[in-house]
Design an enzyme around this catalytic site. Structure first.
Site, PDB file in Angstrom:
ATOM      1  N   TYR A 122      18.025  -8.671  41.744  1.00 21.22           N
ATOM      2  CA  TYR A 122      18.461  -7.282  41.536  1.00 21.22           C
ATOM      3  C   TYR A 122      18.159  -6.935  40.076  1.00 21.22           C
ATOM      4  O   TYR A 122      18.677  -7.594  39.166  1.00 21.22           O
ATOM      5  CB  TYR A 122      19.969  -7.138  41.755  1.00 21.22           C
ATOM      6  CG  TYR A 122      20.429  -7.326  43.192  1.00 21.22           C
ATOM      7  CD1 TYR A 122      20.626  -8.599  43.737  1.00 21.22           C
ATOM      8  CD2 TYR A 122      20.706  -6.221  43.998  1.00 21.22           C
ATOM      9  CE1 TYR A 122      21.063  -8.760  45.042  1.00 21.22           C
ATOM     10  CE2 TYR A 122      21.150  -6.372  45.311  1.00 21.22           C
ATOM     11  CZ  TYR A 122      21.327  -7.647  45.822  1.00 21.22           C
ATOM     12  OH  TYR A 122      21.765  -7.805  47.115  1.00 21.22           O
ATOM     13  N   HIS A 167      21.141 -18.693  51.490  1.00 19.53           N
ATOM     14  CA  HIS A 167      20.968 -18.487  50.046  1.00 19.53           C
ATOM     15  C   HIS A 167      22.261 -18.832  49.314  1.00 19.53           C
ATOM     16  O   HIS A 167      23.314 -18.283  49.617  1.00 19.53           O
ATOM     17  CB  HIS A 167      20.574 -17.027  49.765  1.00 19.53           C
ATOM     18  CG  HIS A 167      19.118 -16.762  49.990  1.00 19.53           C
ATOM     19  ND1 HIS A 167      18.407 -15.806  49.312  1.00 19.53           N
ATOM     20  CD2 HIS A 167      18.225 -17.365  50.811  1.00 19.53           C
ATOM     21  CE1 HIS A 167      17.149 -15.822  49.696  1.00 19.53           C
ATOM     22  NE2 HIS A 167      17.016 -16.743  50.626  1.00 19.53           N
ATOM     23  N   PRO A 206      23.547   0.730  49.574  1.00 19.52           N
ATOM     24  CA  PRO A 206      23.121  -0.600  50.014  1.00 19.52           C
ATOM     25  C   PRO A 206      23.174  -1.691  48.942  1.00 19.52           C
ATOM     26  O   PRO A 206      22.968  -2.870  49.259  1.00 19.52           O
ATOM     27  CB  PRO A 206      21.664  -0.373  50.463  1.00 19.52           C
ATOM     28  CG  PRO A 206      21.221   0.851  49.762  1.00 19.52           C
ATOM     29  CD  PRO A 206      22.435   1.703  49.580  1.00 19.52           C
ATOM     30  N   TYR A 224      30.461 -10.528  46.756  1.00 20.06           N
ATOM     31  CA  TYR A 224      29.122 -10.541  47.369  1.00 20.06           C
ATOM     32  C   TYR A 224      29.119 -11.384  48.639  1.00 20.06           C
ATOM     33  O   TYR A 224      28.533 -10.986  49.653  1.00 20.06           O
ATOM     34  CB  TYR A 224      28.085 -11.060  46.370  1.00 20.06           C
ATOM     35  CG  TYR A 224      26.667 -10.842  46.824  1.00 20.06           C
ATOM     36  CD1 TYR A 224      25.999  -9.646  46.541  1.00 20.06           C
ATOM     37  CD2 TYR A 224      25.980 -11.822  47.542  1.00 20.06           C
ATOM     38  CE1 TYR A 224      24.691  -9.433  46.964  1.00 20.06           C
ATOM     39  CE2 TYR A 224      24.672 -11.615  47.972  1.00 20.06           C
ATOM     40  CZ  TYR A 224      24.041 -10.425  47.682  1.00 20.06           C
ATOM     41  OH  TYR A 224      22.744 -10.214  48.105  1.00 20.06           O
ATOM     42  N   LYS A 265      26.480  -4.532  51.973  1.00 21.42           N
ATOM     43  CA  LYS A 265      27.761  -4.577  52.694  1.00 21.42           C
ATOM     44  C   LYS A 265      27.793  -3.792  54.010  1.00 21.42           C
ATOM     45  O   LYS A 265      28.713  -3.967  54.810  1.00 21.42           O
ATOM     46  CB  LYS A 265      28.884  -4.034  51.785  1.00 21.42           C
ATOM     47  CG  LYS A 265      29.246  -4.978  50.664  1.00 21.42           C
ATOM     48  CD  LYS A 265      30.098  -6.137  51.151  1.00 21.42           C
ATOM     49  CE  LYS A 265      30.156  -7.276  50.185  1.00 21.42           C
ATOM     50  NZ  LYS A 265      29.258  -8.400  50.495  1.00 21.42           N
TER      51      LYS A 265
END
Ligand code: FAD
Ligand code: DHB
Length: 389
Positions: free
Chosen positions: A200, A72, A292, A384, A296
């Site tokens: 998200y 991704h 979560p 990220y 990570k």
């Protein structure tokens, strides 16, 4: 029995460490209190940083991940009906790998079995002894007998509820903790993902996440109060709720179906310091927990394994202890940065019952700023995809 390193816990950190050690000719035994099928039944993380991918390759277990995992290059934030893509690849030059923890664990277990690694499942009452001195050992019970394994080092890879951290609680352990006033209800289903990248969502009804395991398997989450019981959530109720929290086009495109798994996980930030007590090391969830939101948890377990493996390799190759001596400080330096990022993503994207409208407006301002600032997007993307080891 005698081995060089006893590893307590056959989750991702224990298995990864065990394989790297075995490949370097360092003998090890893994003990777990449950069996293989129980471990593979736990549905957990889904996003791997490049560091974790490299480590799995180094362990010789990356083949299926490269075949079946999904690379991704970005993810999306959804808020106030708007969508903002974070272009991970464009902003950092790096992507992430979507590959489930269950599959990664299965690959590591299969490779260990194929290469003759010793794992003892259903080991009850595992107890580390004498790690303050030069000759530690670990005892466990099985079939009514008590067994003893002498070793040089003990790796506590036994998760948040394990015995290793509990056994150092009176030895100067310091802990830092934040418990969030909600959990994530997760649902796994064999339906195509609603979007080709993760989404998200910050919504007035609460956070939602659209994730995936493959082109035909989706993993979705919604923020729920801690008082909610999973049995009270029918599949239909879940699908209705997540659609309400997504932008209209995504809600309309969502394919629903029966759940394969559904569970509620509480959210917590937790760090134990230090991560070394004599000849015992805490690794992965045994030493720290992140909420979560930033994906990570598993990735931090991998970086801990990297630091500990390098220390052990150096010790056995050259009898130098510098890497082992530095383990706790090196691991904690990366852990705290991931704790900060996971906390900040959690604060940005969830509804906090006690923060009221002021809290929501600050979140909106931050999300608006993110949309307009390449610098802010880069900072988010850099964290990220994972900070360097
Ligand atoms: P674990 O996977 O917990 O493995 C520890 C092992 O030790 C287990 O097999 C256990 O049986 C064994 N063990 C425990 N106690 C003993 C004992 N006394 N004796 C012997 N063996 C013992 N991370 C994300 O990034 N995204 C997610 O969506 C996500 N969801 C999660 C959901 C849940 C419910 C949980 C608990 C965690 C989630 N995580 C998530 C975090 C991620 O899964 C963990 O960070 C990761 O599993 C850590 O790996 P580990 O090997 O350190 O610990
Ligand atoms: C998943 C979980 C996460 O916490 C996250 O941030 C991304 C993906 C998952 O389970 O797929």
């Amino acid at each position: 029995m005698r081995t060089q390193v006893v590893i307590v816990g056959s989750g991702p950190s224990g298995l990864l460490l065990g394989q790297l050690l075995a490949n370097a000719g360092i003998d090890n035994i893994i003990l777990d209190r449950v069996d293989r099928d129980y471990i593979l039944g736990r549905i957990r993380a889904g996003v791997l940083e490049v560091g974790a991918v490299d480590l799995l390759d180094r362990a010789g277990c990356g083949e299926r991940m490269h075949e079946e995992g999904l690379v991704h290059d970005g993810f999306e934030l959804s808020f106030l009906g708007r969508r903002q893509r974070i272009d991970l690849k464009g902003l950092t030059g790096t992507s992430v790998m979507v590959y489930g923890q269950t599959e990664l664990t299965r690959d590591l277990m299969d490779h260990r079995a194929a290469t003759g690694g010793r794992t003892i499942y259903n080991a009850a009452n595992v107890t580390p002894h004498d790690f303050d001195g030069a000759s530690p050992h670990v005892t466990y019970e099985q079939d009514g007998d008590t067994h003893r394994i002498d070793c040089d080092y003990i790796a506590g890879c036994d998760g948040f509820h394990g015995v290793c951290r509990a056994s150092v609680e009176d030895k100067g352990l310091r802990t830092y903790e934040k418990v969030y006033p909600f959990g994530w209800l997760g649902l796994l289903a064999d339906v195509p993902p609603v979007h080709h990248e993760l989404v998200y969502a910050n919504h007035a009804r609460g956070f939602a996440l659209c994730s995936q395991r493959s082109h035909t398997r989706s993993r979705y989450y919604v923020q729920v109060p801690l008082t909610d019981k999973v049995e009270a959530w029918s599949d239909d109720a879940f699908w209705d709720e997540i659609r309400r929290r997504l932008p209209q086009d995504l809600a309309e495109a969502m394919v629903t179906g029966p759940s394969i798994e559904k569970s509620i996980a509480p959210l917590r930030s937790f760090v134990a310091e230090p991560l070394r007590f004599g000849r015992l090391f805490l690794v992965g969830d045994a030493g720290h927990i992140v909420p979560p939101t930033g994906a990570k948890g598993l990735n931090l377990a991998a970086s801990d394994v990297h630091y500990l493996f390098e220390g052990l390799r150096e010790y056995y190759a050259d009898r130098k202890a510098a890497g082992l001596d530095a383990y706790s400080a090196r691991a904690l330096s990366r852990i705290w940065k991931a704790e900060r990022f996971s906390w900040s993503m959690t604060m940005l994207l969830h509804r906090f019952p006690d923060d009221g409208d002021f809290g929501s407006r600050v979140q909106e301002a931050e999300l608006d700023y993110l949309s307009s600032s390449r610098a802010a997007q880069t900072a988010m993307a850099e964290n990220y995809v994972g900070l360097p080891y």
